[in-house]
Write an enzyme that holds these catalytic residues in place. Structure first.
Site, PDB file in Angstrom:
ATOM      1  N   ASP A 129      -2.539 -11.815  -2.357  1.00 44.81           N
ATOM      2  CA  ASP A 129      -2.259 -11.787  -0.917  1.00 44.81           C
ATOM      3  C   ASP A 129      -3.432 -11.326  -0.054  1.00 44.81           C
ATOM      4  OD1 ASP A 129      -2.345  -9.101  -1.570  1.00 44.81           O
ATOM      5  OD2 ASP A 129      -0.350  -8.598  -0.825  1.00 44.81           O
ATOM      6  N   HIS A 130      -4.441 -10.681  -0.638  1.00 43.11           N
ATOM      7  CA  HIS A 130      -5.491 -10.055   0.163  1.00 43.11           C
ATOM      8  C   HIS A 130      -6.707 -10.946   0.425  1.00 43.11           C
ATOM      9  CE1 HIS A 130      -3.466  -6.238   0.153  1.00 43.11           C
ATOM     10  NE2 HIS A 130      -4.526  -5.572   0.565  1.00 43.11           N
ATOM     11  N   ASP A 194      -1.388  -0.269  -3.799  1.00 41.75           N
ATOM     12  CA  ASP A 194      -1.555  -0.508  -2.378  1.00 41.75           C
ATOM     13  C   ASP A 194      -0.827   0.604  -1.658  1.00 41.75           C
ATOM     14  OD1 ASP A 194      -2.354  -3.002  -0.377  1.00 41.75           O
ATOM     15  OD2 ASP A 194      -0.719  -1.774   0.390  1.00 41.75           O
ATOM     16  N   ARG A 476      -1.557  -0.392  10.646  1.00 40.83           N
ATOM     17  CA  ARG A 476      -2.779   0.414  10.669  1.00 40.83           C
ATOM     18  C   ARG A 476      -3.716  -0.159  11.704  1.00 40.83           C
ATOM     19  NH1 ARG A 476      -4.037   1.721   4.677  1.00 40.83           N
ATOM     20  NH2 ARG A 476      -2.334   3.184   4.996  1.00 40.83           N
ATOM     21  N   SER A 671      -5.869   3.395   2.970  1.00 37.79           N
ATOM     22  CA  SER A 671      -5.575   2.541   1.832  1.00 37.79           C
ATOM     23  C   SER A 671      -5.681   3.277   0.504  1.00 37.79           C
ATOM     24  CB  SER A 671      -6.542   1.349   1.843  1.00 37.79           C
ATOM     25  OG  SER A 671      -6.440   0.618   0.650  1.00 37.79           O
ATOM     26  N   ARG A 673      -7.231   2.076  -1.976  1.00 41.23           N
ATOM     27  CA  ARG A 673      -8.365   1.461  -2.689  1.00 41.23           C
ATOM     28  C   ARG A 673      -9.185   2.487  -3.455  1.00 41.23           C
ATOM     29  NH1 ARG A 673     -10.814  -0.597   2.962  1.00 41.23           N
ATOM     30  NH2 ARG A 673      -8.626  -1.081   3.079  1.00 41.23           N
TER      31      ARG A 673
END
Length: 781
Positions: A129-130, A194, A476, A671, A673
Site C-alpha cells: 500500500d505504501h 505501522d 498526520r 511512524s 519505521r
C-alpha cells in the site's frame, strides 16, 4: 531476476485457490470473487484460552479489570508468574498474528531471512500500500507502481511464499482497512509494522504498531515484550449527530492529551455514547490514537461490531463474541489511570493543525484563527480517504455533501482527491454511485493505497516553498509530510468537512452556519451529511488481490541481486566491546520536534526501504540543528567544513569515530519505521540522548543495539554543546533501573557529568550486549 508478474503467475499455478475456511459464511463466499483462503487456520481467537488466562490474572490481582487489561493479560505467555504492574513491568505476550505494509515489510522480511528460520510461527500478512505514488488517477498510478516497484513486489511475493506469509498485492488497499475487513475481531491481539495498526481497536481488538524487529520476534514464535500499559479511560456520553463525526472525538482528545499525552498507555473508550458510533467510526478514533503516542486504543464489543462482522462474512466470529461478550467489555468498577469525559451532544466539528495533529480548533473558529496567525485561507486541495477515513460510511457522508453542491450547480473550488481504503470499498462505492458523485464534483479517485497521506504525492499545483493550505481526512500533518513542501499548512478533519471546504475553497467556512452561492445566484446552506453505515446490498469484494502461501515453500527461492539499489541483504551489527563507550562525538544536537519523518523521511525515499545503506542517506536530513537552526547542515569537526548529516556521519564512521545524537521531547514520535533506528546504527551511532522518547522509536533503538537514554534532569539538554565529546560510563555494570553517566568534555577543556536514565530490562540489555535483538536471537538458536 523473475518479474513480479511472472512470480505471481508461477505461484498461482503452484498454489491454486487453497482450502476455504468454515469461519467464513457460505453466503459471503458465494458472492465474493476473492479467495477465501486468506482466512488461515489459527487466525481466530481462542476465547477459551483468553478466558483461562483472564481468570488466573483476576484471581492474582483481585480487582476488576479494564477491557484492555483483559485482552492484553489474556495473551500473557505465563499468566501464573508474570509480574504485572501498570507502567513499570515488562509483559511477555503471545500475539495472534502479524501484519506488515510493504515499506516496512522489506526490512522485516530481510531480518526474518537473517534469522535462519524456515517459516513464520503465527499467521502473517504483507500488504502493498505504501509504494504507489498519486499522480493522475488510480488505474494509471497502480500500473506505473507495478512497473517501478517490480523488484520489490517480486521480493515480497516470493519471500511470503517461501516463509508462509500471505501477500496482498498492490491495489488491494491500505493495510489497516484490509485488517478491519478480514483479520481484526473482538479479543484478538495483532501487531503491525505501522504506527496506525491501532485502527483495529474499532473492532474490539488490541492492535499495536511496532518495528520490524518486533514483528520478527512474533513471527519466530518468541514471546513478545511490551511495557505493561497504563490505561486512559475516555467515557463517552450523549450521541453524535449533524456535522459532528467520529473524527471529531479523536481530534478533541488529541487537543486534550497532546502528541505525547498517551505515551505508555492504552486509551479505552467506554460509556453510553459508544453505541452512537459505527464500527468503522470507532476504527477512525483508534487509528488516530497514534497521534497522541498511545500504545493502542480500543472500544468494547457491541452490536455495531457484530453487524460489521456479519456484513464482512464473519457471522461465526460474531456468534463466538456474543458467547464470550463478558470478556470483551470492561468489568464494572474497573479503575483507569486517567479519565476523560466527553459529552457527544456538546461536541462540535473540529479541524486540527497546521504542522501538528494536536493543535485543535472548532471548525467555527478556524477562519478567525487562521487570519490572526497568517495562515493561508484559500484551500488549494482537499483530500479524503486514507486508512483513517475511507469507510463506506465516510464516503457516503462525503458524497451526500457533494450531491447537494452538484444539485445547486456547484463543483469544488479546490482540487479534490478521493482515496478508497480497499479494493472492496472502491468496488462498492463505484457500484453504489458514490464514486460518480465525488468525481462529478471535481474529485479524482486515486489508487487503493496510502498515497498523499504518507508523502506519495506528485503534487504539481504549487512550487516548493510556496505558502498554501490543504485540508485532509488523514491522521498526520507534520511539516512537509504530504507533499515535501515545508510551507504547506496541512489541516486534518473529517471527510465531510474536507468536502465542504473544498467546495467553498476556503478555511473560513463553517457548514453549520455559513452559506454558499448556487449557480443561479441563490444563497443556500448545506444540510448535515448522511451516509449509510454499511451497504444495503452487501460489499462488492472487487478484484481478487490475495496470494495465499503454499503449504510448503521450503523449495522456493528468494532472490536479492547484489547489484540492486533497492534491496540489500543484512550483515550483523557488531557486538558490544565489553567496556564503556568513550569519546563519542555529538553528531547533531536536534532542536525542537523531531519525528520519524525528520529522522528518516518517506516520500521519494520509500523506494530504498529494503536497502539499508542507500536509505541511510536520508538520516536526520529533516532535523533542525541547534547550532545554526539549519536543516541538513552541520559542522564536520574532523575537517572543519559543513555538510549534510548523513555525509558527516559517514565521514566519522570511516575515520573510526562513533557518535551520539542529542534531542528534545518526544523524540521519534510518529511512524513505526525502524529505519529511523537502523540508519543511526549503520552509520556509527551508539546512543540517542534526549529529554523523552516516543514508545515505538525507543523500542526500535533497543532492538538495533543503540542506547536510547534520557536526561535525568531535562534541563541538562541545555548543557550539551554541538562540539562536545561524550563518554557513556557504567556499561560494565549495566542493569535494569540503574542509571548511566555521561562524562561531557567541552571544547574549551572543561568537563561535567550528566546522569542518564534508561528503561532497559535484562533481556533488552542482552540485546545491546549482543549487538542487536536479531544477533541475540541467532545466538540462542
Amino acid at each position: 531476476m523473475a518479474t513480479y508478474c511472472l512470480t505471481v503467475a508461477r505461484l498461482q499455478l503452484a498454489l491454486g485457490h487453497g482450502a476455504r475456511r468454515l469461519h467464513v459464511s457460505a453466503a459471503y463466499r458465494a458472492k465474493a470473487r476473492v479467495s477465501m483462503s486468506r482466512f488461515e487456520p489459527g487466525s481466530f481467537v481462542n476465547y477459551e484460552r483468553l478466558q483461562s488466562n483472564v481468570d488466573v490474572v483476576r484471581q492474582r490481582l483481585n480487582r476488576p479489570l479494564t477491557l484492555s487489561e483483559k485482552i492484553v493479560y489474556g495473551h500473557l505467555d505465563d499468566p501464573h508468574r508474570q509480574e504485572i504492574e501498570r507502567g513499570r513491568t515488562y509483559l511477555r505476550l503471545r500475539p495472534d498474528r502479524v501484519a506488515m505494509q510493504d515499506a516496512t515489510a522489506q526490512m522485516a522480511m530481510l531480518q526474518f531471512i537473517s534469522s535462519g528460520l524456515p517459516k513464520v510461527a503465527v499467521p502473517s500478512t504483507i500488504h502493498c500500500d505504501h509504494l504507489i505514488e498519486a499522480q493522475t488517477g488510480g488505474v494509471q498510478d497502480l500500473a506505473k507502481a507495478k512497473e517501478v516497484n517490480c523488484e520489490v513486489y517480486d521480493f515480497l511475493s516470493s519471500a511470503g511464499a517461501k516463509y508462509g506469509v500471505g501477500f496482498w498485492k498492490p491495489g488491494s488497499g491500505i493495510i489497516h482497512q484490509i485488517i478491519l475487513e478480514n483479520y481484526a475481531y473482538p479479543g484478538v491481539m495483532l501487531i503491525g509494522t505501522d504506527s496506525h495498526t491501532p485502527n483495529g481497536g474499532g473492532l474490539g481488538s488490541i492492535c499495536i504498531g511496532v518495528g520490524g524487529a518486533d514483528a520478527v520476534d512474533v513471527m519466530a514464535g518468541i514471546a513478545w515484550e511490551l511495557k505493561c500499559p497504563k490505561v486512559i479511560g475516555v467515557k463517552l456520553t450523549g450521541a453524535l449527530s449533524g456535522w459532528t463525526s467520529p473524527k471529531d472525538v479523536i481530534l478533541k482528545v488529541a487537543g486534550i492529551l497532546t502528541v505525547k499525552g498517551g505515551t505508555g498507555a492504552i486509551v479505552e473508550y467506554h460509556g453510553p455514547g459508544v453505541d452512537s458510533i459505527s464500527c468503522t467510526g470507532m476504527a477512525t478514533i483508534c487509528n488516530m490514537g497514534a497521534e497522541i503516542g498511545a500504545t493502542t486504543s480500543v472500544f468494547p464489543y457491541n452490536h455495531r461490531m457484530k453487524t460489521y462482522l456479519e456484513k464482512t462474512g464473519r457471522e461465526q466470529i460474531a456468534a463466538q463474541a456474543d458467547e464470550f461478550s463478558h470478556l470483551l467489555v470492561p468489568d464494572d468498577g474497573c479503575e483507569y489511570d486517567q479519565l476523560i469525559e466527553l459529552n457527544l451532544d456538546e461536541l462540535k466539528p473540529h479541524i486540527n493543525g497546521p504542522f501538528t495533529p494536536d493543535l485543535a480548533h472548532p471548525v467555527s473558529e478556524i477562519g478567525a484563527v487562521a487570519e490572526k496567525n497568517g495562515w493561508p485561507l484559500e484551500v488549494k486541495v482537499g483530500l479524503i480517504g486514507s486508512c483513517t477515513n475511507s469507510s463506506y460510511e465516510d464516503m457516503g457522508r462525503a458524497a451526500s455533501v457533494a450531491k447537494q453542491a452538484l444539485d445547486k450547480g456547484l463543483t469544488c473550488k479546490a482540487q479534490f482527491t478521493v482515496t478508497p481504503g480497499s479494493e472492496q470499498i472502491r468496488a462498492t462505492i463505484e457500484r453504489d454511485g458514490y464514486s460518480k458523485i465525488l468525481g462529478d464534483v471535481g474529485g479524482v479517485v486515486l489508487a487503493n493505497a496510502c498515497g498523499p497521506c504518507i508523502g506519495q504525492w506528485d503534487r504539481q499545483d504549487v512550487k516548493k516553498g510556496e505558502k498554501n493550505t490543504i485540508v485532509t481526512s488523514f491522521n498526520r500533518n507534520f511539516t512537509a509530510r504530504n507533499d515535501a513542501n515545508p510551507a504547506t499548512h496541512a489541516f486534518v478533519t473529517s471527510p465531510e468537512i474536507v468536502t465542504a471546504m473544498a467546495i467553498a475553497g476556503t478555511l473560513n467556512f463553517n457548514p453549520e452556519t455559513d452559506y454558499l452561492t448556487a449557480a443561479n445566484g441563490e444563497k443556500f446552506q448545506l444540510d448535515a451529511p448522511y451516509g449509510d453505515e454499511l451497504p444495503a446490498k452487501d460489499f462488492d469484494p472487487g478484484q481478487d488481490t490475495y496470494q495465499h502461501p503454499p503449504p510448503d515453500g521450503s523449495s522456493l527461492r528468494v532472490h536479492v541481486s547484489p547489484e540492486s539499489d533497492r534491496l540489500q541483504l543484512l550483515e550483523p551489527f557488531d557486538k558490544w566491546s565489553g567496556g564503556d563507550l568513550e569519546d563519542l562525538k555529538v553528531l547533531i544536537k536536534v532542536k525542537g520536534k523531531c519525528t520519524t519523518d525528520h529522522i528518516s523521511a518517506a516520500g521519494p525515499w520509500l523506494k530504498f526501504r529494503g536497502h539499508l545503506d542507500n536509505i541511510s542517506n536520508n538520516m536526520l536530513i529533516g532535523a533542525v540543528n541547534s547550532e545554526n537552526d539549519g536543516i541538513n547542515k552541520l559542522k564536520n569537526y574532523l575537517t572543519g567544513e559543513y555538510g549534510g548529516v548523513p555525509d558527516v556521519a559517514r565521514h566519522y564512521k570511516a575515520n573510526g569515530v562513533s557518535w551520539v545524537v542529542v534531542g528534545d521531547d518526544n523524540y521519534g514520535e510518529g511512524s513505526s519505521r525502524e529505519h529511523a533506528a537502523l540508519e543511526p546504527r549503520h552509520l556509527g551511532g551508539r546512543a540517542i540522548i534526549v529529554k523523552s522518547f516516543a514508545r515505538i522509536h525507543e523500542t526500535n533503538l533497543k532492538k538495533q543495539g543503540v542506547l536510547p537514554l534520557t536526561f535525568s534532569d531535562p534541563s541538562d539538554y541545555d548543557r550539551i554543546r554541538p562540539d562536545d565529546h561524550i563518554s557513556i560510563r557504567g556499561l560494565k555494570t549495566f542493569a535494569p533501573g540503574k542509571p548511566l553517566t555521561a562524562a561531557v568534555k567541552h571544547s574549551d577543556g572543561s568537563e561535567e557529568t550528566v546522569k542518564l536514565n534508561h528503561s532497559f530490562n535484562q533481556t533488552q540489555i542482552e540485546w545491546f550486549q549482543a549487538g542487536s535483538a536479531l544477533n541475540r536471537m541467532k545466538a540462542l538458536q
